[in-house]
Design an enzyme around this catalytic site. Sequence first.
Site, PDB file in Angstrom:
ATOM      1  N   SER A 137       0.808  -1.335   0.001  1.00  0.00           N
ATOM      2  CA  SER A 137       0.118  -0.119  -0.081  1.00  0.00           C
ATOM      3  C   SER A 137       0.842   1.144  -0.024  1.00  0.00           C
ATOM      4  O   SER A 137       1.960   1.252   0.734  1.00  0.00           O
ATOM      5  CB  SER A 137      -0.744   0.180   1.133  1.00  0.00           C
ATOM      6  OG  SER A 137      -1.569   1.385   1.310  1.00  0.00           O
ATOM      7  N   TYR A 151      -1.146   3.892  12.642  1.00  0.00           N
ATOM      8  CA  TYR A 151       0.076   3.238  12.731  1.00  0.00           C
ATOM      9  C   TYR A 151       0.415   2.132  12.374  1.00  0.00           C
ATOM     10  O   TYR A 151       1.413   1.388  12.112  1.00  0.00           O
ATOM     11  CB  TYR A 151       0.557   3.524  14.352  1.00  0.00           C
ATOM     12  CG  TYR A 151       0.549   4.775  14.921  1.00  0.00           C
ATOM     13  CD1 TYR A 151       1.989   5.518  14.830  1.00  0.00           C
ATOM     14  CD2 TYR A 151      -0.416   5.802  15.075  1.00  0.00           C
ATOM     15  CE1 TYR A 151       2.307   6.620  15.500  1.00  0.00           C
ATOM     16  CE2 TYR A 151      -0.303   7.123  15.436  1.00  0.00           C
ATOM     17  CZ  TYR A 151       1.107   7.595  15.728  1.00  0.00           C
ATOM     18  OH  TYR A 151       1.449   8.757  15.945  1.00  0.00           O
TER      19      TYR A 151
END
Length: 231
Positions: A137, A151
Amino acid sequence: MTKHVVITGANRGIGLGFVRHYLAKGDRVSACCRQPAQASALIQLAEIHAKLNIIQLDVTDDASVHALPQHLNDAAIDILINNAGYYGPKGIGFGQLRAAEWQKVLAVNTIAPIMVTQSCYPMLQKATNAKVICISSKMGSIADNQSGGSYLYRSSKAGLNAALKSLAIDLSSEEIYCLAFHPGWVQTDMGGPNALITVNEAVDQMASCIDNLDATQSGQFLNFDGQAIPW
């Protein structure tokens, strides 16, 4: 020449899109998912495609990963697509992080693709110019991070990219080529209905890049359309 393509997370979204793409080309596809009995789309495809084999695989279960070669009959693998992924809980910011959930995201997105590849390694060696594809990604790009947050997912995909780069270097002498893809913002369960591109659009362009993948591109991080993404 007919190829053998192995795809994880193959029961929906991008994984299912890859299944359909390669079956349409006449290739032999091993579609892996956690619960084959509930994979209705794959079951329907198997009824009309003799070259589709549905395999039970939990990418985070060691025994399941180790058993994969047996389920594949130790057959040569031309293309391995590590697609299975997990975003984790959304809307969790700094101050709300929990280690257990973070570890789960890392297990699926970072560790599992490399462990599956390691299990399939002898079968990749049997093919000529085998290819290992990891669906990453753009959120794993440290250079591209301008908004913070996320995160768990960001770190898991950054870790995957780092591992993929090492894998490409380690396997280069055997002419096994490796690539990490950002599939784009795709209309899947994860991407949502407002995403910019369809599954078919993303898969068709990534498959074109896979067809052209050679030693000069191995170890790169690419957008679905073949454009390089900064690490």
